[in-house]
Enzyme design. Structure first.
Site, mmCIF file in Angstrom:
data_model
loop_
_atom_site.group_PDB
_atom_site.id
_atom_site.type_symbol
_atom_site.label_atom_id
_atom_site.label_comp_id
_atom_site.label_asym_id
_atom_site.label_seq_id
_atom_site.Cartn_x
_atom_site.Cartn_y
_atom_site.Cartn_z
ATOM 1 N N VAL A 72 0.835 -1.197 0.000
ATOM 2 C CA VAL A 72 0.000 0.000 0.000
ATOM 3 C C VAL A 72 0.871 1.248 0.000
ATOM 4 C CG1 VAL A 72 -0.211 0.196 2.526
ATOM 5 C CG2 VAL A 72 -2.027 1.077 1.060
ATOM 6 N N CYS A 73 0.414 2.250 -0.752
ATOM 7 C CA CYS A 73 1.069 3.554 -0.766
ATOM 8 C C CYS A 73 -0.017 4.606 -0.593
ATOM 9 C CB CYS A 73 1.851 3.759 -2.057
ATOM 10 S SG CYS A 73 0.803 3.788 -3.545
ATOM 11 N N ALA A 74 0.269 5.840 -0.930
ATOM 12 C CA ALA A 74 -0.717 6.906 -0.716
ATOM 13 C C ALA A 74 -1.902 6.801 -1.675
ATOM 14 C CB ALA A 74 -0.058 8.272 -0.843
ATOM 15 N N MET A 101 -4.030 4.432 0.246
ATOM 16 C CA MET A 101 -4.656 4.946 1.464
ATOM 17 C C MET A 101 -5.767 5.948 1.160
ATOM 18 S SD MET A 101 -3.364 3.329 3.997
ATOM 19 C CE MET A 101 -3.874 4.305 5.411
#
Length: 374
Positions: A72-74, A101
């Site tokens: 997961v990243c932004a 996210m």
């Protein structure tokens, strides 16, 4: 063959069903420490993207071999590159969380709370990535939505699935930690919009006044009664639904209480907060099921995937409801306030209709955890 990306709905279902989930979060350490994906069976490893890029093989050594790795990243972009690097390093069971996210913050998961005496139903919408809770009361082909967030399509689609029309939209107070979808949803569905007039600090739109004792009948059977409960804001209003449920807004949570400072008036409103919690709520049936507008930690989610508890249980177990000295209570509330929510003043302006930034700006404003509790 590469795995399909994990949608936020699939992630929510895994977490609510207590399935084991391993998250590789490649955001910056400070972003991860401030706000991350949580759950009873969620394990997370934070390795910033640059570190992963420099040495994916060493990251591989830190990953479990018997679980799928969800990167997961932004926003779900860097995570795709992260998956490619890990696959090149020999990691086979790996994919990414679609939308990152940002999407996690926006996902709403509807959960049934229970049946109503007149044949209707009550649903709770969990915004797991933000801690927001909203509600839909359904009866005889009609629906009322309480404390809607800005992702209004979720409520409209759910109403369509249930074969009901949204006739009423209510906000418990002027929200400061997230952008309300109440007025927008009411406009989109041609529903009656209700708002507490004491929180009108210059709203630019019309509304039906939500005052103590106001009653709304959904489908002519499900009764929603307004119960004035100031303290988080001067206009904060709770709802008693079907004489079974107490929707407390941001006044009372399962493990904490609402903060009175988001309009900069903590010293003014703490007296109201004490009176609501220690007098007005105690006049109500202690058998009412409390349904708050937020939760602060995943432990507040019950085994059935809902956030709820009897009012009597909260008076027994919630420490903030058991401070015998009023002055001590006031100091507890005003001296230990956490950081204020991101962009809270701008969000208040949006919720009053004074500003209307684009969707990307709204998303950026809501990044991070909710901080409504003391």
């Amino acid at each position: 063959m590469a795995l399909q990306p994990l949608t936020t709905k699939q992630l929510a279902e895994k977490i609510l069903s207590n399935k084991e989930v391993f998250i590789l979060d490649i955001r910056k350490e400070e972003d991860f420490n401030d706000w991350s994906i949580e759950g009873d069976n969620v394990r997370s490893l934070n390795v910033p993207y640059k570190q992963l890029e420099n040495d994916p093989s060493s990251v591989k050594e830190q990953l479990p071999e018997d679980q799928t790795i969800y990167v997961v990243c932004a926003k779900g972009i860097s995570s795709q590159k992260g998956v490619e690097m890990l696959e090149e390093a020999g990691v086979k069971d790996v994919t990414y969380v679609e939308g990152g996210m940002t999407s996690w913050s926006e996902h709403l998961e509807p959960m049934k709370i229970g049946d109503l005496s007149g044949g209707g139903e009550l649903y709770q919408f969990l915004r797991l990535g933000k801690g927001c809770l909203s509600y839909m009361v359904i009866s005889n082909g009609e629906a009322a939505v309480v404390d809607a967030v800005r992702m209004t399509d979720t409520y409209k689609n759910f109403a369509d699935e249930k074969g009901v029309s949204i006739q009423y939209v209510l906000d418990t107070h002027l929200h400061a930690d997230h952008i309300s979808g109440g007025k927008t949803l009411a406009d989109q569905t041609e529903a009656d919009y209700y708002f507490p007039p004491k929180d009108d600090e210059g709203l630019t739109f019309k509304y039906n006044k939500l005052e103590d004792g106001t009653e709304i009948s959904v489908g002519n059977t499900a009764k929603i009664s307004a119960f004035y409960s100031p303290g988080h804001t001067i206009g904060s209003t709770s709802f008693i639904v079907d004489n079974q449920y107490l929707l407390t807004g941001d006044i009372l949570f399962l493990d904490s209480i609402g903060r009175p400072d988001l309009a900069g008036k903590a010293d003014d409103w703490v007296d109201d907060l004490h009176k609501t919690l220690y007098e007005r709520y105690q006049l109500l049936s202690q058998d009412l099921t409390v349904l708050p507008a937020h939760f602060g930690a995943m432990k507040e989610i019950n085994q059935n995937g809902t956030v709820q508890a009897k009012l009597a249980e909260l008076y027994e177990h919630n420490d903030r409801l058991n401070v015998e000295d009023e002055e001590e209570f006031k100091h507890l509330v005003t001296d230990g306030l956490p950081p204020q929510p991101n962009s809270h003043e701008e969000i208040r302006q949006i919720n009053m209709g004074k500003k209307d930034p684009d969707q990307d700006e709204k998303r950026e404003m809501e990044v991070g955890p909710n901080r409504c509790a003391v």
